[in-house]
Design a protein around this motif. Structure first.
Motif, PDB file in Angstrom:
ATOM      1  N   MET A   1       0.706  -1.262   0.006  1.00  0.00           N
ATOM      2  CA  MET A   1      -0.080  -0.108  -0.035  1.00  0.00           C
ATOM      3  C   MET A   1       0.651   1.098   0.192  1.00  0.00           C
ATOM      4  N   ASN A   2       1.835   1.395   0.686  1.00  0.00           N
ATOM      5  CA  ASN A   2       2.746   2.288   0.731  1.00  0.00           C
ATOM      6  C   ASN A   2       4.256   2.138   0.285  1.00  0.00           C
ATOM      7  N   GLU A   3       4.380   1.023  -0.640  1.00  0.00           N
ATOM      8  CA  GLU A   3       5.645   0.939  -1.275  1.00  0.00           C
ATOM      9  C   GLU A   3       6.185   1.710  -1.912  1.00  0.00           C
ATOM     10  N   ASN A   4       5.625   2.829  -2.364  1.00  0.00           N
ATOM     11  CA  ASN A   4       6.501   3.839  -3.167  1.00  0.00           C
ATOM     12  C   ASN A   4       6.792   5.091  -2.405  1.00  0.00           C
ATOM     13  N   VAL A   5       6.601   4.839  -1.043  1.00  0.00           N
ATOM     14  CA  VAL A   5       7.058   5.924  -0.168  1.00  0.00           C
ATOM     15  C   VAL A   5       8.322   5.509   0.551  1.00  0.00           C
ATOM     16  N   ASN A   6       9.436   6.051   0.398  1.00  0.00           N
ATOM     17  CA  ASN A   6      10.785   5.624   1.114  1.00  0.00           C
ATOM     18  C   ASN A   6      10.893   6.444   2.414  1.00  0.00           C
ATOM     19  N   ILE A   7      11.016   5.727   3.385  1.00  0.00           N
ATOM     20  CA  ILE A   7      11.326   6.236   4.803  1.00  0.00           C
ATOM     21  C   ILE A   7      12.855   6.062   5.195  1.00  0.00           C
ATOM     22  N   LEU A   8      13.466   7.111   5.736  1.00  0.00           N
ATOM     23  CA  LEU A   8      14.842   6.919   6.240  1.00  0.00           C
ATOM     24  C   LEU A   8      14.685   7.258   7.705  1.00  0.00           C
ATOM     25  N   ILE A   9      15.231   6.104   8.515  1.00  0.00           N
ATOM     26  CA  ILE A   9      15.096   6.260   9.829  1.00  0.00           C
ATOM     27  C   ILE A   9      16.692   6.638  10.546  1.00  0.00           C
ATOM     28  N   CYS A  10      16.831   7.419  11.303  1.00  0.00           N
ATOM     29  CA  CYS A  10      18.157   7.956  11.752  1.00  0.00           C
ATOM     30  C   CYS A  10      17.761   7.955  13.269  1.00  0.00           C
ATOM     31  N   GLU A  11      18.409   6.584  14.219  1.00  0.00           N
ATOM     32  CA  GLU A  11      17.970   6.668  15.421  1.00  0.00           C
ATOM     33  C   GLU A  11      19.122   5.762  15.834  1.00  0.00           C
ATOM     34  N   ASP A  12      19.995   6.073  17.127  1.00  0.00           N
ATOM     35  CA  ASP A  12      21.167   5.435  17.463  1.00  0.00           C
ATOM     36  C   ASP A  12      20.720   4.497  18.605  1.00  0.00           C
ATOM     37  N   ASP A  13      19.523   4.611  19.378  1.00  0.00           N
ATOM     38  CA  ASP A  13      18.842   3.692  20.141  1.00  0.00           C
ATOM     39  C   ASP A  13      18.455   2.317  19.445  1.00  0.00           C
ATOM     40  N   ALA A  14      19.255   1.255  19.761  1.00  0.00           N
ATOM     41  CA  ALA A  14      18.760   0.227  18.989  1.00  0.00           C
ATOM     42  C   ALA A  14      17.373  -0.363  19.166  1.00  0.00           C
ATOM     43  N   SER A  15      16.890  -0.324  20.267  1.00  0.00           N
ATOM     44  CA  SER A  15      15.494  -0.844  20.389  1.00  0.00           C
ATOM     45  C   SER A  15      14.418   0.129  19.696  1.00  0.00           C
ATOM     46  N   ILE A  16      14.682   1.525  19.795  1.00  0.00           N
ATOM     47  CA  ILE A  16      13.764   2.358  19.225  1.00  0.00           C
ATOM     48  C   ILE A  16      14.027   2.328  17.662  1.00  0.00           C
ATOM     49  N   ASN A  17      15.197   2.149  17.210  1.00  0.00           N
ATOM     50  CA  ASN A  17      15.369   2.109  15.819  1.00  0.00           C
ATOM     51  C   ASN A  17      14.551   0.474  15.263  1.00  0.00           C
ATOM     52  N   LYS A  18      14.829  -0.453  16.061  1.00  0.00           N
ATOM     53  CA  LYS A  18      14.005  -1.713  15.856  1.00  0.00           C
ATOM     54  C   LYS A  18      12.599  -1.413  15.759  1.00  0.00           C
TER      55      LYS A  18
END
Length: 237
Positions: A1-18
């Motif tokens: 449904m949202n495959e055409n939207v590209n998200i970049l996540i920048c988070e150094d806390d491993a649990s929140i990044n996950k």
């Protein structure tokens, strides 16, 4: 449904990044995740994401540095997700160029709602640019940019020059929080820590365009931060 939207996540806390990564995966968004500011900037240049979810407290660069750097060459949405919850921190990030600010801990439902709002705003801006927008409409409000006229429920209302400039600024940044500083700079041309004049004009503007000025729906106050005009999807009779 949202495959055409590209998200970049920048988070150094491993649990929140996950958590963010799993949320994007479940919702069907294409995404990439990094944990440092330098990696973030490299990803932005090489993959040009549609939205950046950005933590401010990174190990190598402060998130505000990244926002300022990105705003030198791109205007895609940046949603800050940070443990810094003071008004001053929000104002600094928003003035640097962030589009939205979410304080940890947060609900994934709210994050996804903020994400959808920013994606809708970008699509509307792209559509308006292609069609050379001359009229803005939001529920009962209509602005004719050619004639500089404003209508509420199809009836023209008189606005002072400052009220009109404030209204147009909010309309052109629909669903985006604008800080007091940025509004004053745009309208009066200088920075000022005295927000009293702005508050007066916001109040008089609400009296003219809100259906119930005592309970404003369209122009929302983010206490200690600024104002946002929201898209009214439905009007309750």
């Amino acid at each position: 449904m949202n495959e055409n939207v590209n998200i970049l996540i920048c988070e150094d806390d491993a649990s929140i990044n996950k958590l963010l990564s799993v949320t994007m995966e479940v919702e069907g968004y294409a995404f990439r995740s990094v944990s440092t500011g330098k990696q973030c900037l490299r990803e932005i240049v090489s993959h040009q994401p549609d939205v950046l979810l950005l933590d401010l407290g990174l190990p190598d660069l402060d998130g505000n540095q990244i926002i300022k750097k990105v705003r030198e060459f791109s205007d895609f949405p940046i949603i800050v997700v940070s443990a810094r919850g003071e008004d001053a921190d929000k104002i600094t990030a928003l003035d640097a160029g962030a589009d939205d600010y979410l304080t940890k801990p947060f609900s994934t439902d709210e994050l996804l709602a903020r994400l959808r709002v920013n994606l809708r705003r970008v699509r509307r801006m792209e559509h308006s640019t292609k069609n050379e927008k001359t009229v803005f409409e939001n529920a009962w409000l209509k602005i004719d940019f050619i004639s500089n006229t404003t209508f509420v429920n199809h009836k023209e209302v008189h606005l002072t020059p400052i009220e009109y400039k404030l209204l147009v600024l909010l309309a052109n940044n629909l669903d985006r929080v604008l800080t007091y500083h940025s509004i004053i700079k745009e309208i009066w041309g200088y920075y000022d820590d005295d927000y009293s004049a702005l508050r007066v004009f916001a109040t008089t503007l609400r009296k003219k365009i809100e259906l119930d000025p005592a309970n404003p729906q369209m122009i929302q106050t983010h206490i200690g931060v600024g104002y946002r005009m929201v898209r009214i999807e439905e009007v309750n009779d």
